[in-house]
Design an enzyme around this catalytic site. Structure first.
Site, PDB file in Angstrom:
ATOM      1  N   MET A 183      13.091  -4.281  40.012  1.00  0.00           N
ATOM      2  CA  MET A 183      12.381  -3.697  38.721  1.00  0.00           C
ATOM      3  C   MET A 183      10.892  -3.443  38.946  1.00  0.00           C
ATOM      4  O   MET A 183      10.436  -2.431  38.684  1.00  0.00           O
ATOM      5  CB  MET A 183      12.502  -4.553  37.698  1.00  0.00           C
ATOM      6  CG  MET A 183      11.653  -4.173  36.539  1.00  0.00           C
ATOM      7  SD  MET A 183      11.180  -5.423  35.218  1.00  0.00           S
ATOM      8  CE  MET A 183       9.504  -4.992  34.843  1.00  0.00           C
TER       9      MET A 183
ATOM     10  N   SER B 151      32.467 -25.662  59.813  1.00  0.00           N
ATOM     11  CA  SER B 151      31.801 -25.356  58.326  1.00  0.00           C
ATOM     12  C   SER B 151      32.348 -24.009  58.149  1.00  0.00           C
ATOM     13  O   SER B 151      33.100 -23.275  58.654  1.00  0.00           O
ATOM     14  CB  SER B 151      30.257 -25.276  58.657  1.00  0.00           C
ATOM     15  OG  SER B 151      29.736 -24.479  59.610  1.00  0.00           O
TER      16      SER B 151
ATOM     17  N   GLU C  68      22.950 -11.206  37.504  1.00  0.00           N
ATOM     18  CA  GLU C  68      24.098 -11.423  38.259  1.00  0.00           C
ATOM     19  C   GLU C  68      24.554 -12.918  38.015  1.00  0.00           C
ATOM     20  O   GLU C  68      25.640 -13.253  38.209  1.00  0.00           O
ATOM     21  CB  GLU C  68      23.755 -11.158  39.650  1.00  0.00           C
ATOM     22  CG  GLU C  68      22.626 -11.849  40.480  1.00  0.00           C
ATOM     23  CD  GLU C  68      21.381 -11.519  40.166  1.00  0.00           C
ATOM     24  OE1 GLU C  68      21.034 -11.004  39.178  1.00  0.00           O
ATOM     25  OE2 GLU C  68      20.566 -11.836  41.143  1.00  0.00           O
TER      26      GLU C  68
ATOM     27  N   GLU D 249      31.994 -31.878  45.443  1.00  0.00           N
ATOM     28  CA  GLU D 249      32.276 -31.348  46.765  1.00  0.00           C
ATOM     29  C   GLU D 249      31.125 -31.992  47.760  1.00  0.00           C
ATOM     30  O   GLU D 249      29.874 -32.049  47.332  1.00  0.00           O
ATOM     31  CB  GLU D 249      31.825 -29.855  46.766  1.00  0.00           C
ATOM     32  CG  GLU D 249      32.094 -29.107  48.047  1.00  0.00           C
ATOM     33  CD  GLU D 249      31.672 -27.646  48.194  1.00  0.00           C
ATOM     34  OE1 GLU D 249      31.739 -27.044  46.798  1.00  0.00           O
ATOM     35  OE2 GLU D 249      31.594 -27.076  49.088  1.00  0.00           O
TER      36      GLU D 249
ATOM     37  N   LYS E 162      34.879 -24.542  51.344  1.00  0.00           N
ATOM     38  CA  LYS E 162      35.016 -25.712  50.184  1.00  0.00           C
ATOM     39  C   LYS E 162      34.918 -25.413  48.884  1.00  0.00           C
ATOM     40  O   LYS E 162      35.525 -26.031  47.912  1.00  0.00           O
ATOM     41  CB  LYS E 162      34.420 -26.918  50.746  1.00  0.00           C
ATOM     42  CG  LYS E 162      34.774 -27.324  51.996  1.00  0.00           C
ATOM     43  CD  LYS E 162      34.126 -28.862  52.065  1.00  0.00           C
ATOM     44  CE  LYS E 162      32.506 -28.770  52.286  1.00  0.00           C
ATOM     45  NZ  LYS E 162      32.183 -28.743  53.498  1.00  0.00           N
TER      46      LYS E 162
ATOM     47  N   HIS F 193      17.711 -12.176  36.217  1.00  0.00           N
ATOM     48  CA  HIS F 193      18.783 -12.172  37.349  1.00  0.00           C
ATOM     49  C   HIS F 193      20.130 -12.046  36.272  1.00  0.00           C
ATOM     50  O   HIS F 193      20.637 -13.163  36.118  1.00  0.00           O
ATOM     51  CB  HIS F 193      18.878 -13.134  38.345  1.00  0.00           C
ATOM     52  CG  HIS F 193      17.707 -13.093  39.329  1.00  0.00           C
ATOM     53  ND1 HIS F 193      17.642 -12.200  40.299  1.00  0.00           N
ATOM     54  CD2 HIS F 193      16.324 -13.629  39.259  1.00  0.00           C
ATOM     55  CE1 HIS F 193      16.907 -12.335  41.169  1.00  0.00           C
ATOM     56  NE2 HIS F 193      15.696 -13.120  40.417  1.00  0.00           N
TER      57      HIS F 193
ATOM     58  N   CYS G  14      14.900  -7.860  39.189  1.00  0.00           N
ATOM     59  CA  CYS G  14      13.617  -8.737  39.554  1.00  0.00           C
ATOM     60  C   CYS G  14      12.835  -7.798  40.476  1.00  0.00           C
ATOM     61  O   CYS G  14      12.050  -6.746  39.935  1.00  0.00           O
ATOM     62  CB  CYS G  14      14.294  -9.909  40.319  1.00  0.00           C
ATOM     63  SG  CYS G  14      12.887 -11.278  39.960  1.00  0.00           S
TER      64      CYS G  14
ATOM     65  N   LEU H  48      34.505 -23.330  55.730  1.00  0.00           N
ATOM     66  CA  LEU H  48      35.893 -23.212  55.505  1.00  0.00           C
ATOM     67  C   LEU H  48      36.251 -22.609  53.859  1.00  0.00           C
ATOM     68  O   LEU H  48      37.395 -22.514  53.544  1.00  0.00           O
ATOM     69  CB  LEU H  48      36.436 -24.697  55.510  1.00  0.00           C
ATOM     70  CG  LEU H  48      36.659 -25.330  57.153  1.00  0.00           C
ATOM     71  CD1 LEU H  48      37.352 -26.611  57.069  1.00  0.00           C
ATOM     72  CD2 LEU H  48      37.729 -24.263  57.752  1.00  0.00           C
TER      73      LEU H  48
HETATM   74  N1  GLN Z   1       8.795 -11.563  44.520  1.00  0.00           N
HETATM   75  C1  GLN Z   1       8.813 -11.064  43.147  1.00  0.00           C
HETATM   76  C2  GLN Z   1       8.138 -12.095  42.276  1.00  0.00           C
HETATM   77  O1  GLN Z   1       8.158 -13.335  42.986  1.00  0.00           O
HETATM   78  C3  GLN Z   1      10.286 -10.847  42.629  1.00  0.00           C
HETATM   79  C4  GLN Z   1      11.279 -12.243  42.992  1.00  0.00           C
HETATM   80  C5  GLN Z   1      12.579 -11.856  42.862  1.00  0.00           C
HETATM   81  O2  GLN Z   1      12.756 -10.790  42.988  1.00  0.00           O
HETATM   82  N2  GLN Z   1      13.143 -12.910  42.288  1.00  0.00           N
HETATM   83  O3  GLN Z   1       7.883 -12.187  41.281  1.00  0.00           O
END
Ligand code: GLN
Length: 543
Positions: free
Chosen positions: A384, A13, A509, A140, A17, A507, A381, A15
């Site tokens: 913060m 596993s 990211e 995949e 993919k 998020h 998240c 690799l």
């Molecule tokens: N645990 C926190 C919440 O549920 C933050 C969740 C997270 O960072 N994705 O609100």
């Protein structure tokens, strides 16, 4: 007609993919083709949402709120293929829909079996991806050939090729060609065995992608071809890349993978244009700045737990032509050794998302350190929420302020569940998930970064900023620079009189791409570069 590429893996596993599939997707798009990406996972969990990051790495969230495998992150970063719930299925989901149908009497009293009922369900989720606007679907198959769990998926793709015509399907198999030091040789036997296993169940791969540490000689390539029943040109070398994952597509081009795929499937392709990617690598190889970012988390030692965060930092680095050194710092180590010792020297501090109490106080200490020392800080998240806790305790004078997730009896639940959420006890499916709008405050740093007055970002959390405290925080200088459009939910906080202190409830990211760094990550890294350059400025003699 939509063509299908199925990507399987053998020998071991991990690799890559996902990365190889994503790279192929990107190359086909660069040839003007319309590509869709899909991942089928053999495990029984219905989705990875409730799996520990130690087990499974990060949970990747899509716009529609589905919680998916982190390989979908590669797909989104490399291609522009729109991703939805349909792009990631697990054995659990497949069985669940078959069992639901059985309960509704849809099978007319027949015995429900793996073949044909489970395999039909798998085939139907594959064919759902195709359509008039799609040239090729890359699916995949997770896991490794030879696992009991993957069998129904392999059987389904075998049947699929029979159903739609073998000429419309391409099987690509990834294997490992290890180097044995004692013999000073590459070994082809594991590849032969793994292809043998595939052929036993009726799948003859068309292309073998061979992962290796050392280049494969002409002789070894011919040997693999002979034993595995493929032409030599279909044995593609994919050597380890220690510089950057963004080299992978370029090396696949050098080994003519895209050309071969287009030829074999008879795809109506244009000539390849990957200039943006070669430019990107050029920027990466020729950095103009250097900086270091500490990512302070609970799962710091697990390299896939904050995958998209690390990627997004790298994208911002490439955007500014900067080489970023990322330090993974365990938040519980900060509790033991102190922020000063572990964090001085970094040009920026990022606290990512997470669940559970362990390491929370370390994160709070890291944030205090960043705030008081004027080090650029980015909270995401849970990051913060920790920034809110820290500010409440250390600036607003709210003693023992906490999130009710971690301290039910705190006198100041500055982060809490909103009323309507409070009766929820079942795990999974109870979170605020997926893309939601944020209204940005005029004149704020967030708005400057985004160059927009509102944005859509992806969420995955249960707890929220407690609005009972909003005025008190405001009075102490906190800026609520992003809220839900009705103003009810706090989405972004920031501080004035600090070089860069921004934290978001969502998020970001997940929306960063190598060719398009996320605006907040770009802003954060820019501030860190500035700090780094101030630090390294020589002191003029005589001053
Ligand atoms: N645990 C926190 C919440 O549920 C933050 C969740 C997270 O960072 N994705 O609100």
């Amino acid at each position: 007609m939509t063509k299908n590429i199925f990507v399987t893996g053998g020998v071991v596993s991990s690799l890559g993919k996902g990365l190889t599939s994503a790279s192929l997707g990107m190359l086909l798009e660069s040839r003007g083709l319309r590509v869709r990406m899909q991942k089928l996972d053999p495990y029984i969990n219905v989705d990875p949402g409730t799996m520990s990051p130690y087990q499974h790495g990060e949970v990747y969230v899509l716009d529609d709120g589905s919680e998916t495998d982190l390989d979908l992150g590669h797909y989104e970063r490399f291609t522009s293929s729109p991703l939805t719930r349909d792009c990631n299925y697990t054995t659990g989901q497949i069985y669940m829909s078959v069992i639901e149908k059985e309960r509704k009497g849809r099978f007319l009293g027949k015995t429900v079996q793996v073949i044909p009922h489970i395999t039909n369900e798998i085939k139907s989720v594959i064919s759902r991806m195709g359509g008039d606007d799609v040239d090729v679907v890359i699916t995949e198959i997770g896991g490794t050939v030879g696992d009991i769990e993957s069998l129904p998926f392999l059987e389904a793709i075998r049947q699929y090729a029979q159903d739609v015509g073998r000429e419309n399907v391409l099987f690509m198999h990834l294997t490992l060609v290890p180097y044995l030091k004692a013999a000073d040789e590459l070994k082809t036997k594991p590849t032969q065995h793994s292809v043998g296993q595939l052929r036993e169940i009726g799948i003859q791969p068309d292309i073998l992608v061979c992962r290796c540490e050392h280049s494969i000689s002409r002789e070894d390539r011919d040997k693999i071809a002979l034993f595995c029943n493929v032409p030599s040109e279909a044995v593609i070398e994919e050597k380890d890349k220690d510089f950057s994952i963004y080299e992978v597509p370029i090396s696949l081009v050098d080994n003519r993978l895209d050309e071969l795929v287009v030829k074999k499937l008879g795809l109506p392709s244009q000539s390849l244009d990957i200039t943006p990617w070669t430019d990107l690598l050029h920027r990466l190889r020729n950095p103009r700045h250097e900086l270091s970012i500490a990512v302070v988390g609970k799962y710091a030692e697990h390299k896939d737990a904050y995958k998209s965060i690390y990627e997004a930092i790298d994208h911002a680095g490439m955007h500014h032509q900067a080489q970023v050194r990322i330090g993974r710092v365990q938040s519980s180590d900060i509790e033991r050794e102190g922020a000063e010792r572990l964090l001085s020297g970094y040009d920026g501090i990022l606290v990512p998302g997470g669940f559970g109490e362990r390491g929370i106080e370390g994160k709070v200490q890291a944030i205090r350190f960043a705030r008081e020392r004027g080090i650029p800080f980015f909270g995401i998240c849970l990051g913060m929420q920790c920034a809110v806790i820290e500010y409440g305790r250390d600036v607003c004078g709210l003693e023992k302020a906490h999130s009710s997730e971690f301290d039910k009896d705190t006198p100041h639940p500055v982060i809490c569940l909103l009323d309507e959420q409070q009766n929820v006890t079942q795990m999974g499916g109870t979170m605020r998930l997926g893309s939601q709008p944020t209204q940005l405050l005029e004149g704020s740093r967030a708005r400057q970064c985004y160059h927009a007055d509102s944005v859509n970002e992806r969420h995955r959390h249960r707890y929220e900023f407690n609005n009972d405290y909003r005025q008190q925080y405001r009075d102490h200088g906190m800026i609520f620079s992003g809220t839900s459009p009705d103003g009810g939910l706090v989405e972004i906080i920031e501080l004035e009189n600090h070089p860069w202190f921004v934290a978001v409830q969502y998020h970001p990211e997940f929306k960063s791409k190598p060719l398009k760094a996320h605006p907040l990550f770009a802003g954060f890294v820019e501030a860190a570069i500035e700090r780094g350059s101030r630090k390294s400025q020589p002191v003029a003699v005589g001053e």
